[in-house]
Scaffold this active site. Structure first.
Site, PDB file in Angstrom:
ATOM      1  N   ASP A  55      -9.163   1.085   3.595  1.00  0.00           N
ATOM      2  CA  ASP A  55      -8.348   2.058   2.856  1.00  0.00           C
ATOM      3  C   ASP A  55      -9.072   3.418   2.932  1.00  0.00           C
ATOM      4  OD1 ASP A  55      -6.575   3.304   0.985  1.00  0.00           O
ATOM      5  OD2 ASP A  55      -6.140   1.353   0.107  1.00  0.00           O
ATOM      6  N   ASP A  58       0.454   5.483   5.401  1.00  0.00           N
ATOM      7  CA  ASP A  58       0.756   5.432   3.969  1.00  0.00           C
ATOM      8  C   ASP A  58       1.245   6.823   3.532  1.00  0.00           C
ATOM      9  OD1 ASP A  58       0.804   4.435   1.377  1.00  0.00           O
ATOM     10  OD2 ASP A  58      -1.340   4.722   1.025  1.00  0.00           O
ATOM     11  N   GLU A  73       6.316   9.454   2.329  1.00  0.00           N
ATOM     12  CA  GLU A  73       7.693   9.685   1.801  1.00  0.00           C
ATOM     13  C   GLU A  73       8.158  11.110   2.074  1.00  0.00           C
ATOM     14  OE1 GLU A  73       5.183   8.165   0.231  1.00  0.00           O
ATOM     15  OE2 GLU A  73       5.984   6.169   0.609  1.00  0.00           O
ATOM     16  N   ARG A 122       4.731   2.790   5.032  1.00  0.00           N
ATOM     17  CA  ARG A 122       5.262   2.605   3.679  1.00  0.00           C
ATOM     18  C   ARG A 122       6.703   3.115   3.585  1.00  0.00           C
ATOM     19  NH1 ARG A 122       1.960   4.556  -1.528  1.00  0.00           N
ATOM     20  NH2 ARG A 122       2.967   6.542  -1.119  1.00  0.00           N
ATOM     21  N   HIS A 137      -4.441  -7.445  -0.307  1.00  0.00           N
ATOM     22  CA  HIS A 137      -4.931  -6.068  -0.489  1.00  0.00           C
ATOM     23  C   HIS A 137      -5.026  -5.763  -1.981  1.00  0.00           C
ATOM     24  CE1 HIS A 137      -5.628  -1.868  -0.104  1.00  0.00           C
ATOM     25  NE2 HIS A 137      -4.385  -1.467  -0.289  1.00  0.00           N
ATOM     26  N   ASP A 150       2.754  -0.534  -3.552  1.00  0.00           N
ATOM     27  CA  ASP A 150       1.676  -0.714  -4.523  1.00  0.00           C
ATOM     28  C   ASP A 150       2.124  -1.573  -5.700  1.00  0.00           C
ATOM     29  OD1 ASP A 150       0.284   0.893  -2.840  1.00  0.00           O
ATOM     30  OD2 ASP A 150       0.518   2.702  -4.047  1.00  0.00           O
TER      31      ASP A 150
END
Ligand SMILES: *[C@@H]1O[C@H](CO)[C@@H](O)[C@H](O)[C@H]1NC(C)=O
Ligand SMILES: *[C@@H]1O[C@H](CO)[C@@H](O)[C@H](O)[C@H]1NC(C)=O
Ligand SMILES: *[C@@H]1O[C@H](CO)[C@@H](O)[C@H](O)[C@H]1NC(C)=O
Ligand SMILES: *[C@@H]1O[C@H](CO)[C@@H](O)[C@H](O)[C@H]1NC(C)=O
Ligand SMILES: *[C@@H]1O[C@H](CO)[C@@H](O)[C@H](O)[C@H]1NC(C)=O
Ligand SMILES: *[C@@H]1O[C@H](CO)[C@@H](O)[C@H](O)[C@H]1NC(C)=O
Ligand SMILES: CC(=O)N[C@H]1CO[C@H](CO)[C@@H](O)[C@@H]1O
Length: 675
Positions: A349, A463, A466, A545, A619, A561
């Site tokens: 990460d 990630d 958006e 994502r 994760h 998440d």
């Protein structure tokens, strides 16, 4: 006004409303067939009547009528009518006109509808402005010039008001009937309704909830957002596609609205649904199946078949945020190996990077990252780092080449005054690559190539795309434009387009963020997939994502998440099946949960379930207790070993299913009713 004249006035309003509501146009409309004329908040009799709609509030506390709109369209609400109908090589072309304006600004008074009989099982119709070119989704779809000779559907039109009726030729099942309510096509408000053949409807993502959607006056909104999965909220991706079962015949069909603007779909028990989008055009595809898996094959033929993952990508993946160092990460990999628990891929990460900046790795805590990767490769394993789209914009010139080169190459999204828009993400102030720009794609490739020269990663985890920002709009806010504050905003969290993302008025080289927002993750997946293939000269492995129809051709998805809670584990099954419908078969949830501390029992059960996720990754978040299988008792480890060994025994079959998905567009994890 005196009290008595006020009374008379109120009485007059009451009576005229009663007359109108009881008149021909409003009476006899069953509650389940009321189509909402005032989806905004603050619906009341006055503003309802102003729109020319019927007002009939339900009695308070009436559970049966809960959710039924009080303000609804009369039967003869003014709309478009068909002016002319012409046969074309591909089907029909219709001219539509309206003479009375709707209550939204800038109606497009003249429309064209093209109907394409594309294949025996695929109908395509498109309603647009023939005079002014409007935004259309920039994904490539099949072009068909000739009408299919035989089709499994029939299409009929009604003239005034204009309606399109699509039925299944075999048994006359109604697949699409727009006559159930009124068509509105204004610059920033497009609305069309259809009846459904049954209440068995699935899809319309990305949402948390049961697999079968509720038709009990529920609204599903789509505007990509960094939002931990929550029932009723717009989440990371946008998928305006649904599958509808047709009842006892066992047949099914699918409907896809190719539109990427902020949108909502309201479902009501008629059963029927209403699309409300705030831009673009109405571009529909109907897939006749008749089997559900065939519907998905026909859908993915339009949006693109899923990519073929490498075999190793179907093994077990392990990740956490908070290992603390490359050494500690390596220690876990070795413990997994010593415990005999299968692991194919280790992930990192954002902690590996310096100051959470893309394309850097911390030469203190992560100095041994190359050694970790060497160890993985020497043991036939693979390594995947996270990469966020946002690029730090506050480094001293000459010290951070991804930003410097990006400015030189002019690759970033611009704010409404033409400068790179500055938001805030993990590294602090950041700018956002415009992946629709060819220059950006080659700049992104350069970054990935240079980084790969330092650490030999095998896949990329994209990630925050958006895109997510920790300040609404930008550090300068957003201008007050009709893009930032449109006349109608679908029911999204926080009620504004800029919430947790960049301004809708921001610009990409091919258009406005207002139109392209829902495609940001898609565009990053395209650029990342192609860069990886070029750099590694092997099949790529990208997990994203944010997704849009067609993302499955470039990337897989994890469900975001989530929390280390039993309901999250249960909902993961519905999430995975929904993404199968969306043409993204490589999907899984964070096993044992991301946020909060898991318990041994939950993690054990979740490892047993997750062993059958198409994408199987455990994760965990920063500050939570270790939850890799070796952190638990011998019992837990032994059941995990057993579950994962079963997965590995089944891998040839899973791989074959992915092959079929890749060549035919079929599903991998699928609900039993598909069989
Ligand atoms: C539709 O209207 C346009 C002009 O508004 C005209 O040129 C065209 O021929 C019409 N199409 C049909 C199918 O009648
Ligand atoms: C389509 O909807 C209209 C309006 O509700 C209705 O009158 C008509 O019967 C429907 N058509 C079919 C074939 O169900
Ligand atoms: C570690 O990285 C910093 C910049 O992040 C750099 O200034 C320093 O020279 C590097 N040290 C080594 C040993 O590479
Ligand atoms: C990692 O381990 C190596 C070998 O034991 C050691 O030399 C190095 O200092 C460690 N690195 C960190 C960041 O602790
Ligand atoms: C655009 O960005 C520049 C530079 O960051 C800033 O000065 C300007 O105010 C921004 N414009 C808007 C409309 O936010
Ligand atoms: C999880 O456990 C750790 C270690 O015991 C603790 O520090 C942390 O606060 C816990 N997290 C939550 C959300 O309870
Ligand atoms: C199923 C479940 O518990 N979901 C939770 C996920 O996290 C959000 C945000 O905290 C909660 O609101 C949901 O209830």
């Amino acid at each position: 006004m005196s009290t008595s004249s006020r009374r008379i006035c109120l009485l007059y309003i009451f009576l005229s409303n009663l007359v109108m509501t009881l008149g021909m146009q409003c009476s006899g409309i069953r509650p389940s067939f009321r189509f909402d004329c005032y989806p905004e908040t603050g619906s009341n009799q006055q503003n309802c009547n102003k729109r020319g709609c019927c007002w009939l509030p339900s009695p308070r506390n009436d559970r049966v009528l809960e959710g039924v709109p009080s303000c609804f369209y009369p039967r003869d609400f003014p709309s478009y009518q068909m002016d002319s109908l012409k046969q074309t090589d591909f089907g029909y072309s219709l001219n539509l006109t309206r003479t009375t304006k709707s209550y939204y600004e800038k109606d497009v008074m003249q429309l064209q509808m093209d109907v394409y009989y594309e294949t025996a099982q695929r109908l395509h119709f498109k309603i647009y402005d023939p005079k002014v070119k409007r935004y259309e989704v920039p994904i490539t779809t099949p072009k068909v010039a000739k009408r299919a000779p035989l089709t499994e559907y029939n299409v009929q039109f009604s003239k005034s008001p204009l309606g399109i009726l699509v039925t299944r030729a075999k048994d006359s099942t109604v697949l699409f009937n727009s006559s159930v309510s009124t068509l509105i096509f204004s610059d920033q408000f497009l609305q069309i309704s259809t009846s459904l053949s049954t209440q068995f409807i699935y899809g319309l993502g990305e949402h948390r909830g049961r697999f079968r959607l509720s038709s009990d006056w529920k609204t599903y909104s789509m505007w990509a957002r960094d939002q931990p999965p929550k029932v009723g909220a717009n989440l990371y991706g946008s998928h305006p596609f649904y599958l509808n079962l047709e009842g006892s015949s066992g047949r099914s069909h699918g409907v896809f609205l190719l539109n990427s603007n902020a949108m909502e779909v309201a479902i009501q028990p008629a059963p029927a649904l209403t699309y409300r989008s705030i831009g673009g055009i109405l571009d529909f595809y109907i897939f006749l199946g008749p089997g559900p898996d065939e519907v998905i094959q026909q859908y993915t033929e339009v949006i693109g078949h899923p990519f073929m993952p490498p075999y190793w990508g179907l093994g077990f993946h392990l990740c956490r945020w908070g290992y603390g160092s490359a050494n500690k990460t390596l220690a876990v990999v070795k413990k997994m190996k010593a415990a005999g628990i299968p692991q194919d891929t280790q992930w990192s990460d954002i902690e590996y990077a310096v100051g959470r900046k893309d394309f850097t790795f911390n030469n203190n805590t992560y100095a041994e990252l190359p050694d970790l990767i060497r160890y993985c490769h020497a043991n036939s394993m693979h390594f995947i780092p996270i990469v966020d789209p946002a690029i730090s914009s506050t480094q001293a010139p000459g010290t951070y080449s991804p930003y410097d080169a990006g400015i030189v190459g002019d690759v970033f999204v611009k704010n409404s005054s033409g400068n790179p828009l500055v938001g805030k993400v993990w590294p602090g102030e950041t700018v956002f690559p415009d992946f629709f720009n060819e220059k950006t794609k080659s700049w992104w490739f350069d970054q990935i190539k240079d980084f790969h020269a330092q650490i030999h990663f095998d896949g990329i985890w994209i990630d925050m795309n958006e895109p997510s920002s920790f300040v609404d709009g930008s550090v300068d806010g957003c201008a007050d434009t009709l893009f930032d504050n449109p006349p109608y905003t679908p029911s999204i969290l926080d009620g504004k387009l800029s919430a947790k993302t960049i301004c809708a008025s921001a610009t990409h080289c091919i258009g406005r963020h207002y139109d392209l927002h829902n495609l940001y993750g898609y565009s990053e997946a395209v650029a990342t997939n192609s860069a990886l293939v070029k750099v590694r000269e092997k099949r790529s492995f990208v997990i994203s994502r944010s997704t849009y129809p067609g993302s499955g051709k470039y990337a897989g998805h994890w469900l975001g998440d989530n929390y280390s809670l039993w309901p999250d584990m249960a909902y993961s099954i519905a999430g995975i099946m929904s993404f199968s419908l969306f043409g993204i078969p490589l999907v899984g949830a964070d096993i044992c949960g991301f946020n909060l501390n898991t318990s041994e029992e939950l993690c054990q059960r979740w490892m047993q379930l997750g062993a059958f996720y198409p994408f199987s990754r455990n994760h965990n978040t920063l500050g939570s207790k270790d939850q890799d299988p070796t952190a638990f008792s011998d019992d837990m480890q032994s059941s995990t070993r057993k579950a994962l060994n079963l997965r590995y025994a089944l891998l040839p079959y899973i791989y074959t299913l992915f092959h079929f998905a890749h060549v035919k567009g079929s599903t991998v994890a699928r609900p039993l009713f598909f069989e």
